[in-house]
Design an enzyme around this catalytic site. Structure first.
Site, PDB file in Angstrom:
ATOM      1  N   CYS A 150      37.150  52.365  40.768  1.00  9.28           N
ATOM      2  CA  CYS A 150      36.047  53.002  41.552  1.00  9.28           C
ATOM      3  C   CYS A 150      36.352  54.640  41.463  1.00  9.28           C
ATOM      4  O   CYS A 150      35.527  55.184  41.131  1.00  9.28           O
ATOM      5  CB  CYS A 150      36.205  52.387  43.176  1.00  9.28           C
ATOM      6  SG  CYS A 150      37.658  52.080  43.930  1.00  9.28           S
TER       7      CYS A 150
HETATM    8  N1  LIG Z   1      37.035  46.543  46.270  1.00  7.88           N
HETATM    9  C1  LIG Z   1      36.744  47.712  45.719  1.00  7.88           C
HETATM   10  O1  LIG Z   1      36.001  48.563  45.844  1.00  7.88           O
HETATM   11  C2  LIG Z   1      37.161  47.467  43.933  1.00  7.88           C
HETATM   12  C3  LIG Z   1      38.050  46.386  43.707  1.00  7.88           C
HETATM   13  N2  LIG Z   1      38.274  46.301  42.394  1.00  7.88           N
HETATM   14  C4  LIG Z   1      39.168  45.294  41.841  1.00  7.88           C
HETATM   15  O2  LIG Z   1      38.410  44.125  41.778  1.00  7.88           O
HETATM   16  C5  LIG Z   1      39.464  43.142  41.987  1.00  7.88           C
HETATM   17  C6  LIG Z   1      38.875  42.295  43.208  1.00  7.88           C
HETATM   18  O3  LIG Z   1      38.739  43.114  44.166  1.00  7.88           O
HETATM   19  P1  LIG Z   1      38.358  42.618  45.821  1.00  7.88           P
HETATM   20  O4  LIG Z   1      37.109  41.859  45.823  1.00  7.88           O
HETATM   21  O5  LIG Z   1      38.334  43.905  46.737  1.00  7.88           O
HETATM   22  O6  LIG Z   1      39.552  41.753  45.843  1.00  7.88           O
HETATM   23  P2  LIG Z   1      39.877  40.821  47.146  1.00  7.88           P
HETATM   24  O7  LIG Z   1      41.210  40.868  47.597  1.00  7.88           O
HETATM   25  O8  LIG Z   1      38.630  40.957  48.101  1.00  7.88           O
HETATM   26  O9  LIG Z   1      39.644  39.231  46.603  1.00  7.88           O
HETATM   27  C7  LIG Z   1      40.308  38.491  45.644  1.00  7.88           C
HETATM   28  C8  LIG Z   1      39.783  37.351  45.157  1.00  7.88           C
HETATM   29  O10 LIG Z   1      40.786  36.815  44.186  1.00  7.88           O
HETATM   30  C9  LIG Z   1      41.093  35.423  44.415  1.00  7.88           C
HETATM   31  N3  LIG Z   1      42.588  35.314  43.879  1.00  7.88           N
HETATM   32  C10 LIG Z   1      43.526  35.868  44.514  1.00  7.88           C
HETATM   33  N4  LIG Z   1      44.696  35.543  43.632  1.00  7.88           N
HETATM   34  C11 LIG Z   1      44.333  34.524  42.723  1.00  7.88           C
HETATM   35  C12 LIG Z   1      45.015  33.984  41.552  1.00  7.88           C
HETATM   36  N5  LIG Z   1      46.138  34.299  41.459  1.00  7.88           N
HETATM   37  N6  LIG Z   1      44.224  33.174  40.896  1.00  7.88           N
HETATM   38  C13 LIG Z   1      42.992  32.988  40.842  1.00  7.88           C
HETATM   39  N7  LIG Z   1      42.265  33.736  41.992  1.00  7.88           N
HETATM   40  C14 LIG Z   1      42.823  34.597  42.909  1.00  7.88           C
HETATM   41  C15 LIG Z   1      40.962  35.404  46.145  1.00  7.88           C
HETATM   42  O11 LIG Z   1      40.574  33.980  46.256  1.00  7.88           O
HETATM   43  P3  LIG Z   1      41.590  32.875  46.381  1.00  7.88           P
HETATM   44  O12 LIG Z   1      42.635  33.617  46.818  1.00  7.88           O
HETATM   45  O13 LIG Z   1      40.807  32.056  47.319  1.00  7.88           O
HETATM   46  O14 LIG Z   1      41.796  32.131  45.113  1.00  7.88           O
HETATM   47  C16 LIG Z   1      39.460  36.432  46.170  1.00  7.88           C
HETATM   48  O15 LIG Z   1      38.639  35.775  46.118  1.00  7.88           O
HETATM   49  C17 LIG Z   1      40.719  43.708  42.262  1.00  7.88           C
HETATM   50  O16 LIG Z   1      41.586  43.832  41.078  1.00  7.88           O
HETATM   51  C18 LIG Z   1      40.518  45.141  42.582  1.00  7.88           C
HETATM   52  O17 LIG Z   1      41.500  45.830  42.418  1.00  7.88           O
HETATM   53  C19 LIG Z   1      37.726  47.312  41.220  1.00  7.88           C
HETATM   54  C20 LIG Z   1      36.968  48.051  41.687  1.00  7.88           C
HETATM   55  C21 LIG Z   1      36.524  48.273  43.138  1.00  7.88           C
HETATM   56  C1  LIG Z   2      40.580  52.262  49.901  1.00 13.89           C
HETATM   57  C2  LIG Z   2      41.626  51.781  48.742  1.00 13.89           C
HETATM   58  O1  LIG Z   2      42.619  50.984  49.323  1.00 13.89           O
HETATM   59  N1  LIG Z   2      41.519  51.518  47.697  1.00 13.89           N
HETATM   60  C3  LIG Z   2      41.836  51.091  46.481  1.00 13.89           C
HETATM   61  C4  LIG Z   2      41.444  51.414  45.270  1.00 13.89           C
HETATM   62  C5  LIG Z   2      40.137  50.446  44.888  1.00 13.89           C
HETATM   63  C6  LIG Z   2      40.408  49.570  43.878  1.00 13.89           C
HETATM   64  O2  LIG Z   2      40.207  48.452  44.192  1.00 13.89           O
HETATM   65  O3  LIG Z   2      40.703  49.722  42.468  1.00 13.89           O
HETATM   66  P1  LIG Z   2      41.457  48.995  41.522  1.00 13.89           P
HETATM   67  O4  LIG Z   2      40.083  48.386  40.977  1.00 13.89           O
HETATM   68  O5  LIG Z   2      42.014  49.765  40.501  1.00 13.89           O
HETATM   69  O6  LIG Z   2      42.236  47.943  42.092  1.00 13.89           O
HETATM   70  C7  LIG Z   2      43.369  51.667  46.218  1.00 13.89           C
HETATM   71  O7  LIG Z   2      43.574  52.885  46.670  1.00 13.89           O
HETATM   72  O8  LIG Z   2      44.271  50.923  46.064  1.00 13.89           O
END
Ligand SMILES: NC(=O)C1=CN([C@@H]2O[C@H](COP(=O)(O)OP(=O)(O)OC[C@H]3O[C@@H](n4cnc5c(N)ncnc54)[C@H](OP(=O)(O)O)[C@@H]3O)[C@@H](O)[C@H]2O)C=CC1
Ligand SMILES: CC(=O)N[C@@H](CCC(=O)OP(=O)(O)O)C(=O)O
EC number: 1.2.1.38
Length: 344
Positions: A150
């Site tokens: 992001c």
């Molecule tokens: N939040 C944001 O703004 C952004 C996030 N991202 C990236 O996107 C990804 C997801 O983020 P976010 O949605 O915030 O994460 P969350 O922590 O909200 O959700 C993670 C999901 O992954 C599943 N999970 C966790 N461990 C495992 C595993 N070992 N095997 C299979 N499934 C697994 C969990 O379900 P369960 O444990 O029940 O299987 C859950 O559904 C991350 O890598 C994050 O860094 C990227 C850009 C922005």
């Molecule tokens: C507010 C906050 O905690 N933001 C996350 C970054 C967002 C994210 O999920 O980035 P990735 O896709 O690289 O994991 C952080 O700073 O780690």
């Protein structure tokens, strides 16, 4: 119609994928995984999706079932896609990874910043960094996409025009960035509690955040050489949104910066260069796959300031992932992404 799977469907980016794909005319969600919620119907956990996915239920991640899909999104923590992507690719399924597993080209740099060995270095060469404004033609041909983070999306889009044109000192860039709390994911963490995060703001990762090498890698591509960047993220009391304030030192007389930005993004469906003098607000992109930019040159001096806003869950994650899917499968780039932002 194509069939897609989502690994990690209970997190914020997973449920955002479902919201966007509900409006996609060519996509059917075949499988969505969660180990902790297996068996639970998606619409029982997320009532906003009632009427859209009434039969779909979370299931355990099963590579055989996922391998029947045309494409699989990984909305999982770092390391999960390393373990499964290779097998899916062998089964002929394309992979769009929202985590950082394939964003850095150098496996050793990845290991240094993510504190564990890279789990699939053999796939790095073919992974394409999914920033369409930089790599649209390679994305169209790709089997494996690393969706940008992001902060990296907001920062790279804001600085690209200046670096590509060689107008700023690439050794001394500054990115001062603010994120809403959904950026930290849905997992329970003390800093994300209402009483901790609301009515307060703090910097974190000032001495080195894992997005620093990712942003540097992308900006170096644009600058055609290494860049020096100071990147300081902040946690702010909002649910969605990234606001990046970017500073660069001009190396000479730059000409019309507004025209430069307008030209650079003229053909980009999801980058909006605002009129001169604007101050884009995060609420103007809430729920939309848009980056809004404004460029300023305070006092006509030697510093250029770019303001860049995105929704971290849309252009910063799931929307960008759908934009990549559209390019990979030859769909209209707007499919599933046409809705304007929520206001207020
Ligand atoms: N939040 C944001 O703004 C952004 C996030 N991202 C990236 O996107 C990804 C997801 O983020 P976010 O949605 O915030 O994460 P969350 O922590 O909200 O959700 C993670 C999901 O992954 C599943 N999970 C966790 N461990 C495992 C595993 N070992 N095997 C299979 N499934 C697994 C969990 O379900 P369960 O444990 O029940 O299987 C859950 O559904 C991350 O890598 C994050 O860094 C990227 C850009 C922005
Ligand atoms: C507010 C906050 O905690 N933001 C996350 C970054 C967002 C994210 O999920 O980035 P990735 O896709 O690289 O994991 C952080 O700073 O780690």
């Amino acid at each position: 119609m194509i069939k897609v799977g989502i690994v990690g469907g209970t997190g914020y980016t997973g449920v955002e994928l479902l919201r966007l794909l509900a409006q996609h005319p060519q996509v059917e969600v075949e499988a969505i995984t969660s180990r902790s919620e297996a068996g639970v119907r998606v619409c029982d956990m997320y009532p906003n999706l009632r009427g859209h996915y009434d039969e779909l239920a979370f299931s355990e991640p099963d590579p055989k079932r996922l391998g029947t899909c045309d494409a699989v999104f990984f909305a999982t923590p770092h390391g999960v896609a390393h373990a499964l992507a290779g097998e899916l690719l062998e089964r002929g399924t394309r992979v769009i990874d929202l985590s950082a597993d394939f964003r850095l080209r150098d496996a050793e740099v990845w290991a240094e910043w993510y504190g564990q060995p890279h789990g699939a270095p053999e796939l790095l060469e073919e992974a394409v960094y999914g920033l369409p404004e930089m790599h649209r033609e390679r994305i169209r041909q790709a089997r494996l996409i690393a969706v940008p983070g992001c902060y990296p999306t907001a920062v790279q889009l804001g600085l690209l025009p200046l670096l590509e044109a060689g107008l700023i000192d690439a050794d001394h860039l500054i990115a001062d960035c603010k994120s809403g709390v959904t950026g930290a994911g849905r997992g329970a963490k003390v800093p994300s509690l209402l009483a901790e995060a609301s009515e307060s703001m703090k910097a974190y990762g000032a001495s080195g955040h894992r997005h620093l090498p990712e942003i540097r890698q992308g900006l170096a591509d644009a600058a055609n050489g290494p860049v020096g960047l100071t990147f300081v993220p902040h946690l702010t009391p909002m649910i969605r949104g990234i606001h990046a304030t970017l500073y660069g030192r001009l190396t000479g007389e730059p000409g019309d910066l507004q025209a430069l930005f307008e030209r650079r993004f003229a053909d980009e469906p999801f980058v909006d260069v605002m009129p001169a003098g604007s101050h884009p607000e995060t609420r103007s992109v809430k729920g939309a796959n848009v980056c809004r930019l404004a460029v300023h040159r305070p006092g006509n001096g030697d510093t250029v300031v770019v303001l860049s806003v995105i929704d971290n869950l849309v252009k910063g994650a799931s929307g960008q992932a759908v934009q990549n899917l559209n390019l990979m499968f030859g769909f209209d780039e707007h499919a599933g992404l046409a809705a304007p932002a929520l206001m207020p």
